[in-house]
Every structure is written in C-alpha cells, then in structure tokens.
Design a protein around this motif. Structure first.
Motif, PDB file in Angstrom:
ATOM      1  N   ARG A 264       0.821  -1.197   0.000  1.00  0.00           N
ATOM      2  CA  ARG A 264       0.000   0.000   0.000  1.00  0.00           C
ATOM      3  C   ARG A 264       0.850   1.240   0.000  1.00  0.00           C
ATOM      4  O   ARG A 264       1.980   1.216   0.453  1.00  0.00           O
ATOM      5  CB  ARG A 264      -0.802   0.069   1.292  1.00  0.00           C
ATOM      6  CG  ARG A 264      -1.859  -0.863   1.345  1.00  0.00           C
ATOM      7  CD  ARG A 264      -2.454  -0.923   2.745  1.00  0.00           C
ATOM      8  NE  ARG A 264      -3.499  -1.876   2.602  1.00  0.00           N
ATOM      9  CZ  ARG A 264      -4.672  -1.537   2.085  1.00  0.00           C
ATOM     10  NH1 ARG A 264      -4.973  -0.296   1.854  1.00  0.00           N
ATOM     11  NH2 ARG A 264      -5.551  -2.455   1.855  1.00  0.00           N
ATOM     12  N   VAL A 265       0.281   2.310  -0.462  1.00  0.00           N
ATOM     13  CA  VAL A 265       0.985   3.588  -0.470  1.00  0.00           C
ATOM     14  C   VAL A 265       0.172   4.479   0.447  1.00  0.00           C
ATOM     15  O   VAL A 265      -1.007   4.728   0.194  1.00  0.00           O
ATOM     16  CB  VAL A 265       0.985   4.193  -1.891  1.00  0.00           C
ATOM     17  CG1 VAL A 265       1.634   5.561  -1.865  1.00  0.00           C
ATOM     18  CG2 VAL A 265       1.730   3.257  -2.847  1.00  0.00           C
ATOM     19  N   ASP A 266       0.781   4.905   1.518  1.00  0.00           N
ATOM     20  CA  ASP A 266      -0.015   5.729   2.428  1.00  0.00           C
ATOM     21  C   ASP A 266       0.010   7.189   1.997  1.00  0.00           C
ATOM     22  O   ASP A 266       0.744   7.574   1.087  1.00  0.00           O
ATOM     23  CB  ASP A 266       0.413   5.539   3.884  1.00  0.00           C
ATOM     24  CG  ASP A 266       1.721   6.223   4.198  1.00  0.00           C
ATOM     25  OD1 ASP A 266       1.871   7.404   3.844  1.00  0.00           O
ATOM     26  OD2 ASP A 266       2.587   5.586   4.810  1.00  0.00           O
TER      27      ASP A 266
ATOM     28  N   GLU B 277       3.333   9.065   1.805  1.00  0.00           N
ATOM     29  CA  GLU B 277       4.219   8.500   0.792  1.00  0.00           C
ATOM     30  C   GLU B 277       3.780   9.020  -0.576  1.00  0.00           C
ATOM     31  O   GLU B 277       4.599   9.416  -1.405  1.00  0.00           O
ATOM     32  CB  GLU B 277       4.156   6.971   0.815  1.00  0.00           C
ATOM     33  CG  GLU B 277       4.819   6.359   2.046  1.00  0.00           C
ATOM     34  CD  GLU B 277       4.552   4.875   2.180  1.00  0.00           C
ATOM     35  OE1 GLU B 277       5.224   4.227   3.002  1.00  0.00           O
ATOM     36  OE2 GLU B 277       3.658   4.346   1.478  1.00  0.00           O
TER      37      GLU B 277
ATOM     38  N   TYR C 218       3.675  12.809  10.468  1.00  0.00           N
ATOM     39  CA  TYR C 218       2.477  12.001  10.621  1.00  0.00           C
ATOM     40  C   TYR C 218       1.591  12.544  11.724  1.00  0.00           C
ATOM     41  O   TYR C 218       0.370  12.546  11.620  1.00  0.00           O
ATOM     42  CB  TYR C 218       2.830  10.530  10.891  1.00  0.00           C
ATOM     43  CG  TYR C 218       2.725   9.717   9.633  1.00  0.00           C
ATOM     44  CD1 TYR C 218       3.827   9.500   8.818  1.00  0.00           C
ATOM     45  CD2 TYR C 218       1.490   9.222   9.200  1.00  0.00           C
ATOM     46  CE1 TYR C 218       3.728   8.814   7.626  1.00  0.00           C
ATOM     47  CE2 TYR C 218       1.383   8.535   7.997  1.00  0.00           C
ATOM     48  CZ  TYR C 218       2.493   8.328   7.218  1.00  0.00           C
ATOM     49  OH  TYR C 218       2.368   7.654   6.023  1.00  0.00           O
TER      50      TYR C 218
ATOM     51  N   VAL D 292      -2.905   5.452   7.065  1.00  0.00           N
ATOM     52  CA  VAL D 292      -4.028   5.822   6.207  1.00  0.00           C
ATOM     53  C   VAL D 292      -3.456   5.840   4.801  1.00  0.00           C
ATOM     54  O   VAL D 292      -2.549   6.615   4.512  1.00  0.00           O
ATOM     55  CB  VAL D 292      -4.550   7.226   6.566  1.00  0.00           C
ATOM     56  CG1 VAL D 292      -5.653   7.629   5.603  1.00  0.00           C
ATOM     57  CG2 VAL D 292      -5.039   7.238   8.008  1.00  0.00           C
ATOM     58  N   ASP D 293      -3.952   4.950   3.963  1.00  0.00           N
ATOM     59  CA  ASP D 293      -3.371   4.948   2.629  1.00  0.00           C
ATOM     60  C   ASP D 293      -4.045   6.001   1.747  1.00  0.00           C
ATOM     61  O   ASP D 293      -5.031   6.624   2.135  1.00  0.00           O
ATOM     62  CB  ASP D 293      -3.390   3.547   2.014  1.00  0.00           C
ATOM     63  CG  ASP D 293      -4.770   3.135   1.547  1.00  0.00           C
ATOM     64  OD1 ASP D 293      -5.425   3.928   0.853  1.00  0.00           O
ATOM     65  OD2 ASP D 293      -5.192   2.021   1.875  1.00  0.00           O
ATOM     66  N   ALA D 294      -3.476   6.169   0.576  1.00  0.00           N
ATOM     67  CA  ALA D 294      -3.929   7.202  -0.348  1.00  0.00           C
ATOM     68  C   ALA D 294      -5.429   7.209  -0.633  1.00  0.00           C
ATOM     69  O   ALA D 294      -6.090   8.240  -0.496  1.00  0.00           O
ATOM     70  CB  ALA D 294      -3.157   7.093  -1.653  1.00  0.00           C
TER      71      ALA D 294
END
Lengths: 76, 76
Positions: free
Chosen positions: A51-53, A56, B10, B52-54
């Motif tokens: 996953r890409v948070d 990121e 974050y 929390v991903d995109a």
DNA sequence: CCGCGAATATCCCATTATGGGATATCCCGT
DNA sequence: ACGGGATATCCCATAATGGGATATTCGCGG
C-alpha cells in the motif's frame, strides 16, 4: 478496508503512479535513490504489492510534480 | 518507510484528519457508518494506530470536503 | 536473431502491522 | 457527582511489509 488493495480503484491508482513517474522521465531506481528507499519499494508501490499511504503519495507527487488529486481515480 | 508513522509529519497529518472531521461536524461513529467501517478504524486513523493509505484519505477528504493537499504537512 | 545492460519484478521470511468487536476511558453539560 | 455520548484501548489471530538478492523482462545496436 485493507482488502481494497486489489480493487479496480487501486489498480487505476497504481497505473497513475507509474504513468506519472514515466512522464517525469524517471526510473524506479532514480526515484528510489531520491527517496532513500530500495527500488523494490517503488516497484511494489506501482504493482500493488504494498500500500501507499498518504504521506508516501505526497512524496511521489512532489517528485513527479503532480497534485495529489491527480492520482485518485474519481468515483468508487 | 513504515517507521515514518511516528514522525512529526504524521502527527501533524493525524491532527489535520481530526480537525477536518470536527470542522465537518461529524463524530467518529458517524464517519465510520458513512464509510461502513468500525469506529475504532476512524479512531486509529486519527491517533496513528494505523496508517491511512492514499485512497482511504481520499474517502475521508470527500466526506470532509477538503482537497487532499490540505491534509499534507508541507516541508520536511 | 543474438547479446547486453538497464529496468523492473519476485523471492524469502523474520518482523511488524492490522481488523474489529468488546470494553474501558474520557469529556462535558447540568 | 451522574449520565451518556464520544473516543481510545485491548487482544491476538491473521495479514502485510522491508529490502537485499536474484530472476525476469525490455530495448536496441549490430
């Protein structure tokens, strides 16, 4: 919500992630170096192996010079 | 890169996530119901118990009526 | 076609994160 | 101080992740 990783929306997201990188004329290795991460990290992000948070994505977006919204497939 | 979860960036991101929800006048339970997820999911997202991903952020942003960029702490 | 080097994908698996119902706490108006 | 809504924590079986090493794919010149 984790399962969402293999949804169509994610597939589209990944596609855009790659498209943006290529449009920026960068290789995964170059991106990896710029971010101080291994190439496999970039590859996995683009193939959905991980996953890409939010933050990121922001870093990728910065490198590729795109707005965050650009990566998000609209609707479902 | 996972470790980044406990960085200052974050923390700021989480703060904004909560701020946006409150500004939208919603409780964690209401958001949870709207997204079809447990309240603990929302709580964990705001406290940094989970990433929390995109695309998840996109859903929150939609509910809160904010641009994705709004949540991203600029610099560092 | 063949050979190469660059670019990207996969392996492996110990380590770490996550899900979510249940439960404990916190917060605040009265 | 009480009542109850809002939020945080527990627990732990299950699933995701990191990243160096390695395999695979992709182009392209000759």
């Amino acid at each position: 919500m984790s399962g969402t990783l293999h949804s169509e929306a994610y597939a589209e997201f990944q596609r855009r992630l790659r498209e943006a990188r290529e449009a920026a004329g960068l290789t995964q290795t170059e991106v990896a170096e710029a971010l101080g991460l291994p190439q496999s990290f970039v590859s996995k992000s683009e193939t959905g192996e991980r996953r890409v948070d939010a933050l990121e994505l922001a870093r990728f977006a910065g490198l590729y010079e795109r707005r965050l919204d650009w990566f998000i497939p609209k609707l479902d």
